[in-house]
Design an enzyme around this catalytic site. Structure first.
Site, PDB file in Angstrom:
ATOM      1  N   PRO A   1      38.261  15.925  47.966  1.00 34.20           N
ATOM      2  CA  PRO A   1      36.961  16.488  48.343  1.00 34.20           C
ATOM      3  C   PRO A   1      37.076  17.334  49.616  1.00 34.20           C
ATOM      4  O   PRO A   1      36.327  18.283  49.813  1.00 34.20           O
ATOM      5  CB  PRO A   1      36.090  15.250  48.591  1.00 34.20           C
ATOM      6  CG  PRO A   1      36.733  14.169  47.792  1.00 34.20           C
ATOM      7  CD  PRO A   1      38.192  14.465  47.754  1.00 34.20           C
TER       8      PRO A   1
ATOM      9  N   ARG B   1      29.858  49.508  14.840  1.00 32.61           N
ATOM     10  CA  ARG B   1      28.454  49.321  15.236  1.00 32.61           C
ATOM     11  C   ARG B   1      27.819  50.677  15.552  1.00 32.61           C
ATOM     12  O   ARG B   1      28.344  51.417  16.387  1.00 32.61           O
ATOM     13  CB  ARG B   1      28.396  48.427  16.481  1.00 32.61           C
ATOM     14  CG  ARG B   1      27.007  48.082  16.919  1.00 32.61           C
ATOM     15  CD  ARG B   1      26.386  47.090  15.971  1.00 32.61           C
ATOM     16  NE  ARG B   1      25.114  46.568  16.473  1.00 32.61           N
ATOM     17  CZ  ARG B   1      24.382  45.701  15.805  1.00 32.61           C
ATOM     18  NH1 ARG B   1      24.782  45.265  14.616  1.00 32.61           N
ATOM     19  NH2 ARG B   1      23.258  45.265  16.309  1.00 32.61           N
TER      20      ARG B   1
ATOM     21  N   GLU C   1      44.619  26.944  40.656  1.00 31.67           N
ATOM     22  CA  GLU C   1      46.028  27.287  40.923  1.00 31.67           C
ATOM     23  C   GLU C   1      46.156  28.141  42.187  1.00 31.67           C
ATOM     24  O   GLU C   1      46.953  29.062  42.257  1.00 31.67           O
ATOM     25  CB  GLU C   1      46.589  28.037  39.701  1.00 31.67           C
ATOM     26  CG  GLU C   1      47.989  27.677  39.287  1.00 31.67           C
ATOM     27  CD  GLU C   1      48.203  26.236  38.872  1.00 31.67           C
ATOM     28  OE1 GLU C   1      47.361  25.671  38.166  1.00 31.67           O
ATOM     29  OE2 GLU C   1      49.227  25.670  39.277  1.00 31.67           O
TER      30      GLU C   1
HETATM   31  C1  LIG Z   1      38.308  22.939  36.464  1.00 27.02           C
HETATM   32  C2  LIG Z   1      39.242  22.637  37.589  1.00 27.02           C
HETATM   33  C3  LIG Z   1      40.385  21.879  37.352  1.00 27.02           C
HETATM   34  C4  LIG Z   1      41.251  21.535  38.405  1.00 27.02           C
HETATM   35  N1  LIG Z   1      42.341  20.736  38.150  1.00 27.02           N
HETATM   36  C5  LIG Z   1      43.099  20.285  39.197  1.00 27.02           C
HETATM   37  C6  LIG Z   1      44.154  19.335  38.985  1.00 27.02           C
HETATM   38  O1  LIG Z   1      44.443  18.936  37.846  1.00 27.02           O
HETATM   39  N2  LIG Z   1      44.834  18.869  40.046  1.00 27.02           N
HETATM   40  C7  LIG Z   1      44.565  19.271  41.329  1.00 27.02           C
HETATM   41  O2  LIG Z   1      45.227  18.790  42.254  1.00 27.02           O
HETATM   42  N3  LIG Z   1      43.582  20.179  41.565  1.00 27.02           N
HETATM   43  C8  LIG Z   1      42.843  20.697  40.541  1.00 27.02           C
HETATM   44  N4  LIG Z   1      41.824  21.603  40.761  1.00 27.02           N
HETATM   45  C9  LIG Z   1      41.506  21.961  42.145  1.00 27.02           C
HETATM   46  C10 LIG Z   1      41.788  23.392  42.515  1.00 27.02           C
HETATM   47  O3  LIG Z   1      43.163  23.568  42.668  1.00 27.02           O
HETATM   48  C11 LIG Z   1      40.975  23.657  43.795  1.00 27.02           C
HETATM   49  O4  LIG Z   1      39.618  23.769  43.419  1.00 27.02           O
HETATM   50  C12 LIG Z   1      41.415  24.879  44.503  1.00 27.02           C
HETATM   51  O5  LIG Z   1      42.700  24.692  45.036  1.00 27.02           O
HETATM   52  C13 LIG Z   1      40.452  25.223  45.652  1.00 27.02           C
HETATM   53  O6  LIG Z   1      40.208  24.123  46.472  1.00 27.02           O
HETATM   54  P1  LIG Z   1      38.700  23.756  46.865  1.00 27.02           P
HETATM   55  O7  LIG Z   1      37.909  23.755  45.629  1.00 27.02           O
HETATM   56  O8  LIG Z   1      38.701  22.532  47.675  1.00 27.02           O
HETATM   57  O9  LIG Z   1      38.216  24.966  47.773  1.00 27.02           O
HETATM   58  P2  LIG Z   1      38.495  25.176  49.324  1.00 27.02           P
HETATM   59  O10 LIG Z   1      39.889  24.830  49.652  1.00 27.02           O
HETATM   60  O11 LIG Z   1      37.429  24.495  50.088  1.00 27.02           O
HETATM   61  O12 LIG Z   1      38.284  26.734  49.428  1.00 27.02           O
HETATM   62  C14 LIG Z   1      37.000  27.333  49.181  1.00 27.02           C
HETATM   63  C15 LIG Z   1      37.133  28.825  49.104  1.00 27.02           C
HETATM   64  O13 LIG Z   1      37.544  29.313  50.374  1.00 27.02           O
HETATM   65  C16 LIG Z   1      38.263  30.521  50.231  1.00 27.02           C
HETATM   66  N5  LIG Z   1      39.524  30.428  51.014  1.00 27.02           N
HETATM   67  C17 LIG Z   1      40.395  29.393  51.080  1.00 27.02           C
HETATM   68  N6  LIG Z   1      41.430  29.695  51.904  1.00 27.02           N
HETATM   69  C18 LIG Z   1      41.224  30.948  52.358  1.00 27.02           C
HETATM   70  C19 LIG Z   1      41.937  31.841  53.229  1.00 27.02           C
HETATM   71  N7  LIG Z   1      43.110  31.489  53.782  1.00 27.02           N
HETATM   72  N8  LIG Z   1      41.410  33.052  53.459  1.00 27.02           N
HETATM   73  C20 LIG Z   1      40.214  33.422  52.912  1.00 27.02           C
HETATM   74  N9  LIG Z   1      39.507  32.641  52.084  1.00 27.02           N
HETATM   75  C21 LIG Z   1      40.002  31.421  51.802  1.00 27.02           C
HETATM   76  C22 LIG Z   1      38.515  30.698  48.729  1.00 27.02           C
HETATM   77  O14 LIG Z   1      37.593  31.644  48.236  1.00 27.02           O
HETATM   78  C23 LIG Z   1      38.215  29.331  48.142  1.00 27.02           C
HETATM   79  O15 LIG Z   1      37.754  29.431  46.805  1.00 27.02           O
HETATM   80  C24 LIG Z   1      40.976  21.995  39.717  1.00 27.02           C
HETATM   81  C25 LIG Z   1      39.827  22.785  39.945  1.00 27.02           C
HETATM   82  C26 LIG Z   1      38.969  23.101  38.913  1.00 27.02           C
HETATM   83  C27 LIG Z   1      37.756  23.931  39.213  1.00 27.02           C
END
Ligand SMILES: Cc1cc2nc3c(=O)[nH]c(=O)nc-3n(C[C@H](O)[C@H](O)[C@H](O)COP(=O)(O)OP(=O)(O)OC[C@H]3O[C@@H](n4cnc5c(N)ncnc54)[C@H](O)[C@@H]3O)c2cc1C
Lengths: 388, 114
Positions: A133, A273, A368
């Protein structure tokens, strides 16, 4: 430099293309449009066909019984395998077999016996538990799940979020903090079994994705033996990072496959179409959308093949893989959006695959490693700065 | 965080009430007169008349003493359906609702909701 496919590559691409069009696409006409599973009898029948084609277990290294397929050919296959409704997250519904997680090939012999081999035989399923989280973009700093040594065991407490497939997995890789003072050098990778006391799948996290939902996990005094550490204590982050770079190439490739299929449907539709007395294809507004699709598809395709070629040669490919992931996920989104527009109302109906691609493709810019993080990595490479 | 289990009030299951159910996609539950869940169902993307159509099929061939129903319109109908089945199983020592013979339990995941 030869940009032609080899004879063998052309043959494999044709074979997979035929398979997808003859076997997978017709089945989808009857399945729920959001499904990620085939009925058992179809699954078994198609696995047998893939085995006959010599392509089963695509990602399993030849030393472990997989077919000997180089990274470029593997990428070409991924582009073909994803050209159907579920193709983005469930290419061919898994009938080409899985290899589990690449990190397990680095496991010790005992761990391979207990986890890797059963996974390769299709008897066990695995999850990858990195994100929490507190954040997934920068897991080295964000990980708060803690593992504390207790005799020959470790006791894990904490939470993971977004973990795909954990409710169906038999075991998983769990990254936990083992030294709070050491940042990225304080993370260890544990192999944990999902029926051990203290392992809980608390809920499904509903997202835009139809296939392979994510879950939220909680660990309360989850006891893990020392023998289940993958690699070494405090060296888990390198294991996580390695997977992330490698994964970016197939991750990009499937976005291209979906874009190609969407574009193909739009080209056909534009020809048949009619509006205002003429086919859509005769309108410059539509032609330009199709040209823009072509630009997006070709740009992503070549960038991704370049990254795959570097990986095949054993050259550094982190920047190229990041570029491929970034460009293919953004281009894929634009292509699907244009194709939806060309199809009008049908574009947003569940009758057609666009609405599912549109939803699932959106996730690709976040999963990813979000695209901003890819830009961050690429910028560091260009500027010759190490990642902090 | 959304609730994992459905907690809406039950509606009597008859042609009059089902006629008023929307045609959207989503999930539904059927219960017997005592309020015990007997079926967890889904109106998926191929259903012609959505939730209303699925419930009408049950009215035509009632089973397991279904006497009440409740619905939830939900575009993530597939994952929500699986979630409701998994939550039921977690609450009932691994059993599925009596009329859910359409579900292959070995393909369901395991949840342990708090
Ligand atoms: C459907 C789904 C399946 C997933 N499956 C897995 C899994 O199997 N295993 C697993 O470990 N994880 C999984 N994930 C997690 C996924 O890898 C993370 O959601 C992702 O790495 C982003 O982390 P966060 O959501 O905590 O966003 P945060 O880390 O809070 O980042 C939020 C946003 O901040 C911005 N940001 C971040 N860093 C920077 C930077 N340096 N500069 C500018 N902007 C930045 C980006 O826009 C990012 O989207 C999954 C996610 C989804 C949605």
């Amino acid at each position: 430099m030869d940009l032609q496919l080899t004879e063998e590559q052309t043959m494999v691409v044709d074979m997979v293309r035929r398979f997808v069009r003859r076997e997978i696409v017709p089945l989808e006409d009857k399945l729920d449009p959001d499904t990620d599973e085939l009925p058992e009898e179809d699954h078994g029948r198609l696995v047998a066909m893939v085995k006959d084609m010599g392509l089963y277990g695509l990602d399993i290294p030849p030393d472990y019984g997989g077919p000997d397929i180089d990274m470029v050919t593997r990428t070409l296959i991924a582009i073909e395998m994803s050209q159907h409704r579920a193709g983005l997250y469930a290419p061919c519904y898994g009938v080409f077999g899985g290899a589990g997680l690449a990190q397990l090939f680095e496991a010790n012999d005992d761990q391979k016996q207990r986890y890797l081999y059963p996974t390769l035989r299709g008897e066990k399923k695995v999850f990858f538990g990195l994100s929490e989280p507190s954040g997934g973009s920068d897991p080295a700093r964000a990980i708060q799940t803690r593992a504390v040594r207790d005799g020959q065991d470790w006791v894990i407490n904490g939470q993971k979020l977004w973990i795909s497939g954990a409710d169906k997995a038999d075991y998983g890789l769990l990254f936990a903090r083992t030294d709070s003072d050491k940042g990225r050098s304080g993370i260890t990778c544990f192999i944990v079994e999902t029926d051990w006391p203290g392992f809980h799948v608390r809920r499904i996290v509903h997202t835009l994705r139809s296939a392979r939902y994510a879950t939220e996990l909680q660990f309360t005094d989850l006891r893990v033996p020392d023998a289940n550490i993958l690699g070494e204590v405090n060296k888990g982050f390198a294991i996580a990072n390695d997977r992330l770079s490698r994964q970016r190439i197939p991750y990009a490739a499937v976005c291209i496959g979906v874009a190609i299929k969407a574009h193909e449907l739009a080209v056909e539709y534009a020809k048949i179409r009619h509006t205002f007395g003429a086919p859509l294809a005769s309108r410059q507004a539509i032609q330009w959308m199709l040209v823009d699709n072509e630009i997006d598809i070709e740009t992503s395709r070549w960038l991704t093949l370049v990254a795959a070629d570097k990986a095949r040669r054993g050259d550094p490919f982190r920047k190229e893989a990041g570029l491929a992931k970034l460009v293919a996920t953004e281009a894929g989104g634009r292509v699907v959006d244009r194709c939806m527009q060309i199809h009008g109302g049908l574009g947003v109906a569940k009758d057609m695959p666009f609405e599912r691609w549109f939803r699932e493709m959106r996730i690709r810019r976040i999963g990813e490693g979000p695209n901003e993080v890819q830009r961050h990595i690429i910028a560091r490479d260009i500027l010759g700065m190490s990642l902090r | 965080m959304p609730a994992i289990r459905m907690s809406k009030r039950w509606t009597p299951f008859n042609p009059e009430t089902v006629k008023r159910v929307p045609g959207q996609l989503g999930v539904y539950q059927l219960a017997n007169a005592a309020g015990e869940i007997v079926y967890v169902g889904v109106a998926g993307g191929r259903s012609l008349f959505g939730l209303r159509g699925e419930l009408q099929k049950w009215l035509a061939a009632p089973q397991a003493g279904a006497a009440q129903f409740r619905i939830e319109v939900n575009m993530s109908y597939r994952t929500r359906h699986l979630e409701l089945l998994m939550a039921y199983r977690a609450d009932h020592e691994g059993r599925l609702p009596a009329a859910n013979t359409d579900i292959d339990a070995s393909r369901l995941g395991r949840l342990s909701p708090a």
